[in-house]
Design an enzyme around this catalytic site. Sequence first.
Site, mmCIF file in Angstrom:
data_model
loop_
_atom_site.group_PDB
_atom_site.id
_atom_site.type_symbol
_atom_site.label_atom_id
_atom_site.label_comp_id
_atom_site.label_asym_id
_atom_site.label_seq_id
_atom_site.Cartn_x
_atom_site.Cartn_y
_atom_site.Cartn_z
ATOM 1 N N THR A 84 0.873 -1.190 0.000
ATOM 2 C CA THR A 84 0.000 0.000 0.000
ATOM 3 C C THR A 84 0.907 1.235 0.000
ATOM 4 O OG1 THR A 84 -0.119 -0.137 2.433
ATOM 5 C CG2 THR A 84 -1.957 -1.046 1.193
ATOM 6 N N THR A 122 -1.551 -2.567 5.659
ATOM 7 C CA THR A 122 -1.982 -1.350 6.346
ATOM 8 C C THR A 122 -2.849 -0.519 5.399
ATOM 9 O OG1 THR A 122 0.073 -1.391 7.596
ATOM 10 C CG2 THR A 122 -1.115 0.709 7.532
ATOM 11 N N PHE A 156 2.312 -6.020 13.343
ATOM 12 C CA PHE A 156 3.141 -5.088 14.122
ATOM 13 C C PHE A 156 4.578 -5.586 14.125
ATOM 14 C CE2 PHE A 156 -1.213 -4.994 15.680
ATOM 15 C CZ PHE A 156 -1.506 -3.643 15.550
ATOM 16 N N GLU A 159 11.068 -4.554 10.785
ATOM 17 C CA GLU A 159 12.094 -5.106 9.907
ATOM 18 C C GLU A 159 13.262 -5.537 10.769
ATOM 19 O OE1 GLU A 159 11.828 -2.240 6.250
ATOM 20 O OE2 GLU A 159 13.708 -3.350 6.228
ATOM 21 N N LYS A 213 -3.655 0.119 13.775
ATOM 22 C CA LYS A 213 -2.340 0.055 13.131
ATOM 23 C C LYS A 213 -1.742 1.461 12.941
ATOM 24 C CE LYS A 213 1.131 -1.067 10.559
ATOM 25 N NZ LYS A 213 2.172 -2.054 10.700
ATOM 26 N N LEU A 259 12.762 5.830 23.045
ATOM 27 C CA LEU A 259 13.129 7.114 23.641
ATOM 28 C C LEU A 259 14.530 7.532 23.214
ATOM 29 C CD1 LEU A 259 11.783 6.864 27.316
ATOM 30 C CD2 LEU A 259 10.818 8.137 25.400
ATOM 31 N N CYS A 269 7.621 2.428 6.937
ATOM 32 C CA CYS A 269 6.340 2.432 7.649
ATOM 33 C C CYS A 269 5.994 3.764 8.310
ATOM 34 C CB CYS A 269 6.329 1.322 8.681
ATOM 35 S SG CYS A 269 6.676 -0.274 7.937
ATOM 36 N N LYS A 272 5.450 6.662 5.760
ATOM 37 C CA LYS A 272 4.287 6.403 4.884
ATOM 38 C C LYS A 272 2.982 6.451 5.689
ATOM 39 C CE LYS A 272 3.624 2.000 3.564
ATOM 40 N NZ LYS A 272 2.311 1.474 3.944
#
Length: 431
Positions: A84, A122, A156, A159, A213, A259, A269, A272
Amino acid sequence: MNLSVVGSGYVGTTIAACFADLGHDVTTIDIDEDIVAAINDGDAPIHEPGLDPMVSLYGGDRLRATTDYDAIRDTDVTFLALPTPANDDGSIDLGAMKAGAESIGETLAEKDGYHLVVVKSTVVPGTTEDELEPLIEEASGKTAGEEFGVAVNPEFQREGSAVDDFMEPDKIVLGTDGDARALDLLAEVYEPLVADWDVPVVETGRREGEMIKYANNSFLAAKISLVNDLGNICKEYDIDAYEVAEAIGMDDRIGEQFLRSGVGWGGSCFPKDTAAIIQHAREAGYEPPVLEAAVELNDQQPERLLSLLDDHTEVEGERVAVLGLSFKPGTDDIRHSRAIPVIEGLQERGAEVVAYDPVATENMRERFPEVTYAEAADEALDGAAGTVVVTDWDEFAALDEEFDAMADPVVVDGRRIIRRRKGITYEGLTW
Ligand code: UGA
């Protein structure tokens, strides 16, 4: 169970192999004949830790690949895992998903009995109900909710740890709008995982599943941007942002992960998905100020990094080393890597860029063929008037005497990975 997965990219291949490992019979469908042949030969078409042994064990056996959508008819559940990507304005491009939904529908026209389609990719809230389900209905001539169902089940997986994230997830989200048949089938799919790990299962609506998501990724991206915002304040007042982050992370309401302040978030991800949900909000007439600021701040961090270099050295006509090109360690993926704006900023300043990355060099070479690529970090540092660190690869933490070969040893660290030592002028981005 007999499962099919449409799309053998990064998500599709990983989930297909993991489903096979859970004991299911899995068929993946992809238009790419090389990917299909690789899987059937037991070779993983992508690199992801833990994937090779599973594809090698099940490929051609419990895990099969084909270019033929008709294979769906022999399965009970089909996961839709097509890409997507983003349109130019950041909105989601649903072209591949719609084509996939139509093909599934055409195949289901010939199938007897109930079939469940599960949207894994997604997609912005409302897509499954308003766009994909009607396409399947039209192409199959069947009634949604009766002869077939369409559910939402986002992933979830990070990579570099996609297999582990699948096998030991924090949660499983099932968006079905309470459809009992869909829930039963999905419960059966994930039963081995839920039984072994006591994973919480979130049963929710399809729009909520889609939104979870985006909310998940937006929250994490905004969390990093907020910690970068605070880090930038810390830098102005000579405060150690990492000590501050460690302390606030001890508050359970904040949490210790994500953090690490620095040059910002990249990858396929966060950029996008934040862009897509902002655009989706705008289409509804709402401008989300916090998310917009998170993106804006992320866009500014590379220039802040370079301005620290400017404070110490004039880089025009000089050699500058860029350490790290991938968007994070452990991958050769350079999509939206912060190294891209860093290299562009150095080129605008007239610097001669010498870049090094343990694995992402070839990908970056396609994007910036004019840049010099070093084979090792010390080669990049040799004669450089400055070094900027963009990715927190472990090997950079071991760099020491290599800095002595720099013409002017100014090191600007965007990831808090370089060990400070005598003889270098060290600047951390937020500390
Ligand atoms: C992200 C999410 O973490 C996954 O949960 C999600 O499934 C995935 O997107 C997706 O939507 O498919 P990923 O893009 O693989 O996973 O990478 P992350 O490990 O989340 O890192 C994203 C970026 O944030 C990297 O550039 C990293 O350097 C940066 N980051 C991360 C920080 O700057 N600071 C941190 O403390 C953590």
